[in-house]
Design a protein around this motif. Structure first.
Motif, PDB file in Angstrom:
ATOM      1  N   VAL A 370     -39.812 -14.560 145.920  1.00  0.00           N
ATOM      2  CA  VAL A 370     -38.689 -15.446 146.213  1.00  0.00           C
ATOM      3  C   VAL A 370     -37.405 -14.621 146.265  1.00  0.00           C
ATOM      4  O   VAL A 370     -37.131 -13.831 145.362  1.00  0.00           O
ATOM      5  CB  VAL A 370     -38.547 -16.541 145.132  1.00  0.00           C
ATOM      6  N   ILE A 371     -36.613 -14.799 147.331  1.00  0.00           N
ATOM      7  CA  ILE A 371     -35.285 -14.194 147.426  1.00  0.00           C
ATOM      8  C   ILE A 371     -34.254 -15.308 147.414  1.00  0.00           C
ATOM      9  O   ILE A 371     -34.355 -16.272 148.188  1.00  0.00           O
ATOM     10  CB  ILE A 371     -35.097 -13.375 148.710  1.00  0.00           C
ATOM     11  N   VAL A 372     -33.265 -15.169 146.557  1.00  0.00           N
ATOM     12  CA  VAL A 372     -32.174 -16.130 146.451  1.00  0.00           C
ATOM     13  C   VAL A 372     -30.887 -15.394 146.802  1.00  0.00           C
ATOM     14  O   VAL A 372     -30.530 -14.419 146.135  1.00  0.00           O
ATOM     15  CB  VAL A 372     -32.086 -16.705 145.017  1.00  0.00           C
ATOM     16  N   GLY A 373     -30.197 -15.829 147.867  1.00  0.00           N
ATOM     17  CA  GLY A 373     -28.976 -15.118 148.219  1.00  0.00           C
ATOM     18  C   GLY A 373     -28.374 -15.577 149.524  1.00  0.00           C
ATOM     19  O   GLY A 373     -28.755 -16.609 150.090  1.00  0.00           O
ATOM     20  N   THR A 374     -27.435 -14.793 150.002  1.00  0.00           N
ATOM     21  CA  THR A 374     -26.747 -15.084 151.261  1.00  0.00           C
ATOM     22  C   THR A 374     -27.606 -14.608 152.437  1.00  0.00           C
ATOM     23  O   THR A 374     -28.537 -13.807 152.254  1.00  0.00           O
ATOM     24  CB  THR A 374     -25.403 -14.352 151.314  1.00  0.00           C
ATOM     25  N   PRO A 375     -27.303 -15.054 153.656  1.00  0.00           N
ATOM     26  CA  PRO A 375     -28.032 -14.524 154.810  1.00  0.00           C
ATOM     27  C   PRO A 375     -28.008 -13.007 154.888  1.00  0.00           C
ATOM     28  O   PRO A 375     -29.018 -12.374 155.216  1.00  0.00           O
ATOM     29  CB  PRO A 375     -27.310 -15.172 155.996  1.00  0.00           C
TER      30      PRO A 375
END
Length: 450
Positions: A370-375
């Motif tokens: 899972v990656i959580v962040g901005t584009p």
């Protein structure tokens, strides 16, 4: 950049795994979500059209032969994949169509015919995700007390896939004539039985429809066990992996491609597509707020049961604020999910997570990264894995659908395009062309080459 330079440059591959409402178990509870979408063809068509607008390679549909999740809380894969993909094919023009079908509870002839039909009706966009089925509820749905053990399932799967490929080749490319003047419809000398007699199957053939536009629909596989990797190395053209770290994925891809090459396949015969869940926000703080809001909607007993199932233990062995129990091993018969077991255990051990922290890191207890962040942050991560050989692309699982995919297409895809690693337009019309895979030789072509 010139056309010749573009042709030589390695290109990123992106699929969308349409997991009904989204990867996070609580996605159906969002205000903008439709709880009934899991059984609504319009939902899947809309997601596929968003993916096609983003120039993604393919849509992917998982499947189960039984209810194996906790339906008191979340939706499940419900619609049969090939029927659903035929509907998507009619509403799209370029995007590939990959569906799951188990070798454990089907017959080779039916699967060969079903996916060849999908390849015909979509003008060459079909792919078959080859899986085995290990859960007890599925076994009981097919009149069996228990699933076969791991080795038996994969021995059947290997022979099953060999038979399907032979059936796809039972018509030569030019067997159909359709000459009104002469009255010759099919050159029957170019339509031959396969006459297969093996340990698990006896199939005479030939198939009852001509060779499909791609020759073979693209073969996809997702095994992480030794048997699964052997099946993938022998047959798969794209593999969905579940590595939780760059190093794991790099090692997995190198080993798989070396196995394939040792079996006489080319060094570029298999595409490794890592599973990736994205949770996107305009800022990193907003992305984390979205992640936390989704996780707060998941009952802890659901997540504990899901994580326990992945690890092959009972939920009472998991304590939220303690680390995983020591000495976890797959069941003795091997009928666990090797891929997710190994990925989840490695993640927990590497970071020393408590069960609560692990569930949060997995966005509710699933096994994919899972990656959580901005584009920009997500594009950076994808580019790093791609450019340094840890993956040829990604099987995307946005947190919620369709909104999470729309955020990816609007925010991440343009960055990848500007960096020159992802297409701005489709350059081919078939799934093989999207993935840069050669069309398999038919019997006639192989005979000429000899």
């Amino acid at each position: 950049m010139s056309a010749s330079n573009r042709a030589r440059q390695r290109q990123l591959h992106l699929n969308i795994n349409i997991l009904h409402s989204g990867f996070v178990p609580s996605a159906w509870r969002l205000p903008e979500s439709d709880p009934a979408a899991f059984a609504d063809v319009r939902h899947y068509i809309r997601v596929a059209q968003i993916a096609e607008a983003g120039k993604l390679d393919a849509v992917f549909l998982a499947d189960n032969a039984a209810i194996v999740d906790q339906i008191h809380f979340r939706p499940i894969p419900a619609l049969e994949p090939t029927v659903l993909l035929a509907c998507i094919a009619a509403a799209t023009t370029h995007i590939g169509l990959v569906g799951t079908a188990s070798t454990s509870y089907n017959e080779p002839y039916n699967i060969a015919r079903r996916f060849a039909t999908l390849d015909h009706v979509s003008a060459g966009r079909a792919g078959w995700n080859v899986v085995t089925t290990a859960d007890a509820p599925s076994a009981r749905n097919f009149g069996r007390d228990a699933a076969p053990d791991h080795a038996q399932r994969y021995a059947r799967a290997s022979e099953f896939t060999t038979v399907v490929k032979a059936l796809w080749d039972s018509w030569e490319d030019d067997a159909f004539i359709g000459d009104k003047a002469s009255g010759r419809f099919v050159d029957t000398a170019k339509v031959q039985p396969i006459a297969h007699h093996g340990e698990h199957f006896s199939v005479q053939g030939p198939l009852n429809l001509p060779r499909s536009p791609q020759g073979h629909p693209v073969l996809v596989q997702a095994g992480g066990s030794a048997d699964g990797r052997e099946l993938a190395a022998r047959h798969a053209e794209a593999v969905f992996s579940a590595s939780q770290s760059f190093e794991e994925s790099l090692a997995y891809g190198r080993e798989l491609k070396a196995r394939a090459q040792a079996l006489g396949r080319g060094p570029d015969a298999v595409r490794v597509l890592a599973g990736l869940t994205t949770i996107i926000g305009a800022t990193e703080a907003q992305a984390r707020q979205r992640r936390d809001a989704l996780i707060d909607l998941i009952p802890w007993d659901y997540s504990l049961a899901r994580l326990a199932g992945t690890l092959g233990i009972t939920p009472d062995r998991l304590k939220l604020d303690e680390r995983l129990p020591d000495h976890l091993v797959l069941p003795a018969n091997g009928n666990g999910n090797h891929t997710f077991f190994n990925a989840t255990l490695a993640l927990a051990r590497r970071h020393g997570y408590t069960v609560r922290e692990l569930i949060r890191e997995l966005a509710g207890g699933g096994g994919h990264r899972v990656i959580v962040g901005t584009p920009e942050q997500i594009a950076d991560d994808i580019e790093h894995w791609f450019r340094h050989g840890a993956a040829d692309g990604f099987n995307l699982m946005p947190d919620a659908l369709p909104d999470g995919l729309q955020d990816f297409v609007d925010g991440v895809v343009p960055i990848l395009q500007r960096r020159g690693i992802f297409r701005t337009e489709y350059e081919g019309s078939t799934l093989r062309e999207h993935l840069g895979l050669a069309r398999p030789q038919g019997r006639q072509s192989a005979r000429k080459a000899a």
